[in-house]
Design an enzyme around this catalytic site. Structure first.
Site, short mmCIF file in Angstrom:
data_model
loop_
_atom_site.label_atom_id
_atom_site.label_comp_id
_atom_site.label_asym_id
_atom_site.label_seq_id
_atom_site.Cartn_x
_atom_site.Cartn_y
_atom_site.Cartn_z
CB CYS A 1 -0.75 -2.94 9.02
SG CYS A 1 0.32 -1.70 8.24
CD GLU B 1 -1.35 -2.27 2.23
OE1 GLU B 1 -2.16 -2.87 2.95
OE2 GLU B 1 -0.12 -2.53 2.21
#
Length: 162
Positions: free
Chosen positions: A83, A55
């Site tokens: 996360c 990401e």
């Protein structure tokens, strides 16, 4: 095939690129106006940095492509629930939407442990769509970790001798 499935397939391709180099197979793409503008796959081991999550790499590439840190009008497709670091980056980058393949009960911060993306206390919330190609996304991770356990077991046998 829906548009979400089509783009999640592209994220899965990125996850498989990560697996091919021994990285945990997490992949993502960022889409704007129906086109992929950035791709990323996990590269923490090869780059030797905590920051090289799929990401984070994709957000950096999308920002460079658009010439702006704000990624309004963009959707991220990611094979595993982000996360806390990546969820924070999604909020900070002002991405409109994230599409998640499979959830991460041990570290996910888009609903599993907490939901950073939807906290009303922040100045931006990210729309979440989950479970897109969930079986395929889960299988890539499960296969990787199964193969890793087998390799580790074989290496232990070789190092301990007959």
């Amino acid at each position: 095939m829906t548009e979400d499935e089509r783009f999640m397939k592209k994220a899965l391709h990125q996850a498989k690129r990560a697996a091919a180099i021994g990285e945990i197979p997490i992949g993502c793409v960022i889409v704007r106006d129906g086109k992929v503008i950035a791709r990323g796959f996990n590269q923490r081991r090869s780059r030797k940095t905590t920051l090289a999550h799929a990401e984070m790499i994709a957000i950096d590439r999308a920002s460079r492509k658009l010439g702006d840190w704000r990624l309004e009008g963009c959707t991220m497709y990611v094979t595993l629930e982000p996360c806390q670091m990546c969820s924070g980056a999604l909020v900070q980058s002002r991405i409109d939407r994230v599409v998640i393949g499979t959830m991460n009960p041990k570290a996910g911060c888009a609903g599993s442990i907490l939901n950073i993306l939807r906290m009303p206390e922040f100045n931006h919330q990210v729309e979440i769509t989950g479970g897109v190609l969930q079986e395929e996304c889960s299988a890539v991770l499960q296969d990787f970790f199964r193969d890793l356990r087998i390799r580790v077991k074989e290496e232990k046998k070789r190092s301990n001798g007959p």
